[in-house]
Each structure stands twice: as C-alpha cells, then as structure tokens.
Design a protein around this motif. Structure first.
Motif: not given
Length: 435
Positions: A75, A240, A375
């Motif tokens: 990420p 996320i 991500t």
C-alpha cells in the motif's frame, strides 16, 4: 486526448516491452529466492540437526513474509510511487538472501527468510501494477502472462543452479548467488525503471510533468503532454478502508474469493502431489518427475492464457481455465496409477492453474482506480497468500482424519469452481472494459 486511453488503445512499443521484460526478470529472481530454501532444505536440516517441524517453520517463513509484504508493504506504493516501492522491495530481498547466506543458527535463517519474503511480496505487487499500467489494452493479458511466467522459469533454473552450487560450494552459495543476482537487478532498476504514468498524473509529485514527458518520449510520443489540473481530495478513510467503500466492496470480496480459492488449490497441488503419488505406489523419482511436469506446464500455461486473453475476454478465458482446472485436477488423481497419464495430466494441471494465476494478475489492477491500485492489488495477492499458507496444513489435517487422497483432490476441484462463481458475479459490478 486522455493519455490513459491513448496508451490503452495504442500499440506496444519497444520501451513498454522492455518494462515487461524487466518485470519478468524480477519475477524470475523471485522464483529463485522464494524456493532457495526448498532447494537446500536437506543440507540445512543436516547441518543444524533440525526436526521436521523446525524445517517446516523455516519453509513457511518465506510465505508469511510474502503475505505480509503484499498486505502491508505494497500500500505504500499509492503514497510514495510504484518505482520507490519496487526498489525498496528488491533491496529487502537482496539483504534477506545475503543474511541467509551468513547465518550461524537456524533461528536467524527464519528471520532472514521473512525479510526475503517481505521483499518478494512487495516486488510482486509493484511489478504487477507497473506491467498493467504500461501495457496497451490489446496486449495487457499477454504482457502480464510473460511477467508471471518468470516465476516458474526462475524456479526451474534455480533448481538446476542449486544442484551445481551445492555440490561445489555448499548450500550457502545458493543464497549468496541469489543475493548477488538480486543486487545486480537493483542497480539495473535504479538506472532504467520508470515511475508509473498513472501515479505521476494522479499524485503529481515534484517534477511530475518533466518526468512524465521524458517517459513518453521514450515511448515514442513526440508532443508535449501537460498534467491535468490537480484536484484536492479529502480522504478521511485509509486506502485499505476504501476497498470496502460502496464503489469497491462487492468487487473486492469477489476478487479476494477468487484469489484465495485459486492460490489455495495451486499450493495444495504443488505441496502434496509428490508425497501422495509416492503413497499411491510411485517411486520417489517418479513422483518428483510428475512434480517437475507441473512446474514445466505452469510456464507454458501462463503464456497460453495471455495469448488467448489477447483475442477474447480476459475474464471469460479465466473462467474457462478455472473450470478446466477443476476437471483436470480430478482426472489427474484418478489416473495416478499410470505414470504416463499422471505426467500428462500433471502438465495440464500446472498449465491451467498457472494460467488462472496469470488471469487474476491481469484482472486485479483493472478493478481499482490509480490512487488505491497498489493497495487493492496488494491485499488481493495477500489474501491469496493466506490461502497458500493454509492449504498444506488443512490438507495434512484432513489426511490425519482419514480422508482419502482422491477425496482431497475432488475437494480442490470444488474450491476451484468457487472461484468460477466469484468471477462470474464480478462482471456485474465492474465498469472496467478489460473485464
């Protein structure tokens, strides 16, 4: 004109194919690095007097590192860029291999295998995203398949080199060779690897327009391209958390299901096939030969998927591969008593299941917007790695409970069909043309 659409609809130039080749070479080294411990396990076990459980922990350490790299390292590419992530990941992989060569106890070997896995997990995500972004729509599936095939090539070549190096210099030479090759790869990438075009346009870091036009000149674009006006986004959610926003929730859960099911099935077959075939009556040499056929078929299958998906729907070809994999896995175990049939179906199993993995790598980046793409890709691959870690353990538990090997493979066939269902419903929510 929209630059993303121009690249998607244009031809693939030499510079773009060079990026694909660099990604394939990185994946080739990953195949060597990840399986280095498997190549040297017997010698390491003898030197340190390890039990089977201790050796199993060492073999799992790299997979845990890869899962962690995909979930937590990847990420950062959405914040700092694809190029810096890949360079950091390659450096971690090289350091991990060097540390593995210099250890004096098996506990430290486990630590350095986790570090190596972290690097490999980051490399896998970064190269997947970069290959997808630099490929045209027509050739994207083939480009990603070429990149994905590098892992199997690295595993086969690594096995050959491991035998020669161990015989002459000992097991530490295998890790040292991996560290040197990965270090050389780092230098090459530092000089030639470009930043993601989508990242430069979306995030617009310092000197983004100049960097963008230098890249485009190498791709054959003669005109000067200006960056669009940067829009300030207020993102209260972490990247996320955005994967579960209204726009992506359904697609995220479906692609995770497909990744978990396919990686679970692939690592079950890879891990248990030689042992189960030996129990079925094959000699050790015969069971290992069938295992090699699965690896050989894998490289061919990744390329076959890319060629087919360049002509037809990438999602449709992937669904076909998952259904065919389910059928062939069952046929494979039912033919295990006949060596030539087992080897033939072994090649088909490896080809089809590696084709499935290539298909996932092709579809995955297309689901997410550039600002959260790394991500999204990283977490999908990480969920797949969790399936890979669980597969050998769950299979062992079921065997201990009295399951027959035929039933295990039939069960894997149904797991593969679960991925087919997930891919079928994925189409309904995705607005991306590559699906």
């Amino acid at each position: 004109m929209n630059l993303r659409e121009t690249i998607d609809n244009g031809a693939m130039g030499a510079y773009q194919w060079m990026i694909v080749i660099m990604a394939a070479v990185m994946n080739l080294l990953d195949g060597f690095d990840v399986l280095a411990l498997a190549f040297t396990a017997s010698a390491i076990r003898a030197e340190f007097g390890l039990s089977g459980i201790e050796l199993g922990y060492l073999l799992s350490a790299g997979l845990f590192g890869m899962a962690a790299g995909s979930l937590f390292l990847a990420p950062f590419a959405d914040k700092i860029g694809r190029r810096p992530l890949i360079l950091i990941a390659v450096a971690l992989s090289a350091i991990g291999m060097l540390g593995s060569a210099l250890i004096s106890g098996h506990e430290m070997l486990g630590f350095w295998r986790v570090i190596t896995g972290l690097g490999v997990g980051g490399i896998l995500v970064g190269t997947n995203v970069l290959t997808s972004e630099y490929s045209s729509r027509k050739w994207r599936s083939l480009a990603i398949s070429i990149y994905a095939a590098g892992f199997g090539v690295g595993a086969v070549l690594g096995g050959m080199f491991a035998v020669m190096l161990q015989a002459e210099y000992g097991w530490r030479a295998v890790f040292l060779a991996g560290a040197i090759l990965t270090g050389l790869c780092f230098v090459i990438l530092l000089v030639w690897l470009p930043e993601s075009i989508d990242y430069l346009i979306g995030k617009q870091p310092k000197n983004a327009e100049a960097r963008l036009n230098r890249i485009l000149a190498k791709m054959g674009f003669s005109e000067h391209w200006s960056l669009p006006e940067k829009t300030e986004k207020t993102q209260k959610k972490l990247p996320i958390a955005q994967l579960f926003g209204q726009q992506y929730r359904r697609s995220t859960l479906l692609i995770w299901t497909a990744f978990f099911a396919i990686m679970f099935s692939f690592y079950f077959v890879s891990s248990w096939t030689p042992a189960l075939l030996k129990e079925a009556g094959m000699t050790t040499e015969q069971s290992v030969s069938v295992g090699m056929m699965i690896s050989l078929g894998g490289t061919c299958g990744a390329l076959l998927y890319g060629l087919l998906a360049s002509r037809w729907s990438a999602r449709g070809v992937l669904m076909l591969f998952t259904v065919a994999s389910a059928c062939v896995v069952i046929a494979f175990i039912l033919s295990a008593q006949v060596l030539w049939l087992a080897m033939l179906f072994g090649i088909l199993v490896g080809a089809l299941m590696n084709g499935c993995i290539s298909g996932l790598y092709t579809l995955n980046p297309s689901i997410y917007a550039p600002d959260i793409r790394s991500t999204g890709v990283g977490w999908s691959i990480g969920i797949g790695r969790i399936g890979a870690i669980l597969a050998p353990t769950i299979a062992g538990i079921l065997l201990d409970q009295g399951w027959e090997k035929q039933n295990l493979y039939i069960g894997v066939g149904f797991v593969l069909l679960l991925s087919t269902a997930a891919l079928f419903f994925l189409r309904r929510k995705s607005a991306l043309t590559s699906l």
